[in-house]
Design an enzyme around this catalytic site. Structure first.
Site, PDB file in Angstrom:
ATOM      1  N   GLN A  49      28.736   8.752 -16.505  1.00  0.00           N
ATOM      2  CA  GLN A  49      28.327   7.523 -15.807  1.00  0.00           C
ATOM      3  C   GLN A  49      28.274   7.737 -14.286  1.00  0.00           C
ATOM      4  O   GLN A  49      27.522   7.062 -13.587  1.00  0.00           O
ATOM      5  CB  GLN A  49      29.289   6.380 -16.132  1.00  0.00           C
ATOM      6  CG  GLN A  49      29.202   5.845 -17.543  1.00  0.00           C
ATOM      7  CD  GLN A  49      30.172   6.516 -18.485  1.00  0.00           C
ATOM      8  OE1 GLN A  49      30.565   7.664 -18.274  1.00  0.00           O
ATOM      9  NE2 GLN A  49      30.579   5.822 -19.524  1.00  0.00           N
ATOM     10  N   ASN A  81      41.119   1.972 -17.211  1.00  0.00           N
ATOM     11  CA  ASN A  81      39.782   2.238 -16.660  1.00  0.00           C
ATOM     12  C   ASN A  81      39.289   3.554 -17.245  1.00  0.00           C
ATOM     13  O   ASN A  81      40.017   4.225 -17.992  1.00  0.00           O
ATOM     14  CB  ASN A  81      39.824   2.275 -15.126  1.00  0.00           C
ATOM     15  CG  ASN A  81      38.431   2.274 -14.523  1.00  0.00           C
ATOM     16  OD1 ASN A  81      37.605   1.419 -14.863  1.00  0.00           O
ATOM     17  ND2 ASN A  81      38.125   3.226 -13.667  1.00  0.00           N
ATOM     18  N   LYS A  82      38.086   3.930 -16.894  1.00  0.00           N
ATOM     19  CA  LYS A  82      37.461   5.126 -17.452  1.00  0.00           C
ATOM     20  C   LYS A  82      38.397   6.323 -17.431  1.00  0.00           C
ATOM     21  O   LYS A  82      39.084   6.568 -16.436  1.00  0.00           O
ATOM     22  CB  LYS A  82      36.182   5.432 -16.653  1.00  0.00           C
ATOM     23  CG  LYS A  82      35.407   6.657 -17.080  1.00  0.00           C
ATOM     24  CD  LYS A  82      35.074   6.670 -18.562  1.00  0.00           C
ATOM     25  CE  LYS A  82      34.297   5.453 -19.007  1.00  0.00           C
ATOM     26  NZ  LYS A  82      34.208   5.323 -20.475  1.00  0.00           N
ATOM     27  N   ARG A 138      33.472  -3.519 -28.638  1.00  0.00           N
ATOM     28  CA  ARG A 138      34.281  -2.471 -27.985  1.00  0.00           C
ATOM     29  C   ARG A 138      35.630  -3.122 -27.671  1.00  0.00           C
ATOM     30  O   ARG A 138      35.671  -4.292 -27.262  1.00  0.00           O
ATOM     31  CB  ARG A 138      33.623  -1.964 -26.693  1.00  0.00           C
ATOM     32  CG  ARG A 138      32.341  -1.154 -26.941  1.00  0.00           C
ATOM     33  CD  ARG A 138      31.800  -0.565 -25.650  1.00  0.00           C
ATOM     34  NE  ARG A 138      32.568   0.574 -25.193  1.00  0.00           N
ATOM     35  CZ  ARG A 138      32.462   1.094 -23.950  1.00  0.00           C
ATOM     36  NH1 ARG A 138      31.638   0.543 -23.066  1.00  0.00           N
ATOM     37  NH2 ARG A 138      33.168   2.144 -23.615  1.00  0.00           N
ATOM     38  N   ASP A 155      38.880  -2.002 -16.722  1.00  0.00           N
ATOM     39  CA  ASP A 155      38.422  -2.621 -17.965  1.00  0.00           C
ATOM     40  C   ASP A 155      39.396  -3.675 -18.468  1.00  0.00           C
ATOM     41  O   ASP A 155      38.998  -4.641 -19.113  1.00  0.00           O
ATOM     42  CB  ASP A 155      38.181  -1.548 -19.029  1.00  0.00           C
ATOM     43  CG  ASP A 155      36.897  -0.817 -18.708  1.00  0.00           C
ATOM     44  OD1 ASP A 155      36.932   0.122 -17.896  1.00  0.00           O
ATOM     45  OD2 ASP A 155      35.843  -1.235 -19.221  1.00  0.00           O
ATOM     46  N   ARG A 189      26.947  -1.662 -20.516  1.00  0.00           N
ATOM     47  CA  ARG A 189      28.320  -1.143 -20.415  1.00  0.00           C
ATOM     48  C   ARG A 189      28.954  -1.624 -19.109  1.00  0.00           C
ATOM     49  O   ARG A 189      28.286  -2.222 -18.269  1.00  0.00           O
ATOM     50  CB  ARG A 189      28.293   0.386 -20.478  1.00  0.00           C
ATOM     51  CG  ARG A 189      27.231   1.003 -19.540  1.00  0.00           C
ATOM     52  CD  ARG A 189      27.567   2.367 -19.067  1.00  0.00           C
ATOM     53  NE  ARG A 189      28.711   2.338 -18.187  1.00  0.00           N
ATOM     54  CZ  ARG A 189      28.678   1.984 -16.902  1.00  0.00           C
ATOM     55  NH1 ARG A 189      27.545   1.604 -16.315  1.00  0.00           N
ATOM     56  NH2 ARG A 189      29.777   1.980 -16.183  1.00  0.00           N
ATOM     57  N   GLY A 190      30.249  -1.307 -18.933  1.00  0.00           N
ATOM     58  CA  GLY A 190      30.955  -1.725 -17.716  1.00  0.00           C
ATOM     59  C   GLY A 190      31.513  -3.121 -17.924  1.00  0.00           C
ATOM     60  O   GLY A 190      30.823  -4.013 -18.450  1.00  0.00           O
ATOM     61  N   ALA A 191      32.779  -3.319 -17.525  1.00  0.00           N
ATOM     62  CA  ALA A 191      33.505  -4.524 -17.918  1.00  0.00           C
ATOM     63  C   ALA A 191      32.815  -5.850 -17.564  1.00  0.00           C
ATOM     64  O   ALA A 191      32.594  -6.686 -18.452  1.00  0.00           O
ATOM     65  CB  ALA A 191      34.923  -4.462 -17.341  1.00  0.00           C
TER      66      ALA A 191
HETATM   67  O1  MRU Z   1      32.566   3.144 -21.025  1.00  0.00           O
HETATM   68  P1  MRU Z   1      32.049   2.336 -19.875  1.00  0.00           P
HETATM   69  O2  MRU Z   1      30.902   2.987 -19.177  1.00  0.00           O
HETATM   70  O3  MRU Z   1      31.750   0.913 -20.270  1.00  0.00           O
HETATM   71  O4  MRU Z   1      33.253   2.309 -18.851  1.00  0.00           O
HETATM   72  C1  MRU Z   1      33.121   1.599 -17.655  1.00  0.00           C
HETATM   73  C2  MRU Z   1      34.299   1.748 -16.760  1.00  0.00           C
HETATM   74  O5  MRU Z   1      35.290   2.360 -17.094  1.00  0.00           O
HETATM   75  C3  MRU Z   1      34.244   1.036 -15.459  1.00  0.00           C
HETATM   76  O6  MRU Z   1      34.961   1.751 -14.485  1.00  0.00           O
HETATM   77  C4  MRU Z   1      34.883  -0.352 -15.635  1.00  0.00           C
HETATM   78  O7  MRU Z   1      34.282  -1.035 -16.690  1.00  0.00           O
HETATM   79  C5  MRU Z   1      34.797  -1.144 -14.417  1.00  0.00           C
HETATM   80  S1  MRU Z   1      33.117  -1.664 -14.143  1.00  0.00           S
HETATM   81  C6  MRU Z   1      33.149  -2.633 -12.823  1.00  0.00           C
END
Ligand code: MRU
Length: 349
Positions: free
Chosen positions: A203, A254-255, A94, A244, A60-62
């Protein structure tokens, strides 16, 4: 199977690695759904397994999704699957993080542009190059971000509030927002890292706290809804988050919960800083209203918050912060401040 994960210099287990055992190439993931209790490897031998890992948030995470997408194409190519089908599946696993489609596209283009017998190796080389570029981008963002903090925050040491997880576990390097925090910790400037637990998938509590503990940072966990009282108490010098997808006007997905922090930060005159590589910028998306926000299953909320059987849940995975609430966007190519479409386009080259 194979070697165990070798720890990075931070004591963090790398989130993904490519291996070539005699049975054929595999992509090995650190299953992030099991953190912090256990470090379990997830071995993907095919694209379907990787797509499932992406959907379940095992990976996960961009920026990491970008790497997973690129290595996923390399895996499909090396295992003789149809690369165009694999690209379709992976790119849409996703919807919000643009890095996923970007990583897939880069590896697919390398595959298409190579002679047939060289194509699988070309896709893998491209994934490895993206991995190295992401590590370099992390290092550059840490440098720019630390300099920006020194300009914006006076008074000796930083108390930084962060949301979700944006560190070494989502990157080929030390990450985005948490990479900047780590740099301030190493230079003795971090007074306190405030870690939002980040409901519903936690997270922050599970992963950012884990990274902060491994790095020896002074950190404190809080419920997302406690952030307001922290601002009222004057305990936050800056908010640092990742992204993201950043639209052409600077609107940043973002989250979920990031937008609320931006509103709080603006009200309390605290800088709200987005740290993201240019691979998270999508100039083809004009503004925030055009960003597709992923909605996730209700049970992610109801499992966490026991509620009567049949309770419905509103569960967007992300929200969008408009550019006027963002003090600066830190990229590997420099800082965008104030956040305007022209400045963002310029930094993306
Ligand atoms: O749903 P996730 O855990 O993939 O979400 C991740 C985030 O929102 C992060 O803040 C974002 O991807 C930036 S990661 C450097």
């Amino acid at each position: 199977m194979g070697d165990h994960f070798a720890l990075t210099e931070n004591g963090i287990t790398p989130p993904l690695r490519w291996e070539e055992p005699p049975e054929g190439p595999v992509l090995v993931l650190l299953d992030q759904t099991r953190l912090p209790q256990e470090e379990v490897e997830l071995v993907c031998t095919d694209v379907q397994a990787l797509v499932a890992a992406i959907r379940s948030l095992a990976v996960r995470g961009a920026p990491l999704l970008g790497l997973a997408g690129a290595y996923g194409i390399a895996l499909a190519a090396a295992r003789g699957y149809d690369v165009e089908d694999a690209a379709e599946l992976l790119a849409h696993a996703r919807p919000t993080a643009v890095n996923l489609e970007y990583g897939v596209r880069r590896a697919v283009e390398a595959y298409r542009n190579a002679a047939p017998e060289q194509a699988p190796a070309a896709a893998l080389a491209e994934a490895r190059q993206l991995h190295a570029q992401d590590a370099a981008a992390s290092a550059a963002m840490a440098e720019h971000g630390e300099r920006l903090l020194s300009e914006l925050v006076t008074g000796g040491g930083y108390r930084i509030l962060t949301h979700c997880n944006t560190g070494a576990l989502v990157s080929g390097g030390n990450g985005t927002a948490l990479g900047v925090v780590l740099a301030t910790h190493r230079s003795g400037q971090l007074r306190r890292l405030w870690v939002d637990e980040t409901r519903p998938m936690l997270q922050g509590a599970r992963i950012t706290a884990y990274e902060a503990a491994r790095a020896g940072m002074p950190y404190t966990l809080l419920t997302d809804s406690a952030a307001g009282s922290l601002f009222t108490a004057g305990e936050v010098d800056a908010v640092l988050v990742g992204a993201d997808r950043i639209a052409a006007d600077g609107s940043t997905a973002n989250k979920v919960g990031s937008y609320s922090l931006a509103v709080l930060a603006a009200y309390h005159h605290v800088p709200f800083i987005v740290v993201a590589p240019t691979t998270s910028v999508d100039l083809a998306t004009p503004d925030g209203s055009a960003i597709e926000v992923e909605h996730r299953p209700a049970n992610e909320v109801t499992d966490l918050a026991p509620s009567p059987l049949g309770t419905q849940a509103y569960n967007p995975a992300f929200d969008v912060t408009p550019p006027e609430l963002i003090t600066a966007i830190v990229t590997e190519n420099g800082v965008v401040a104030p956040v305007t479409a022209e400045r963002l386009a310029a930094v993306c080259g």
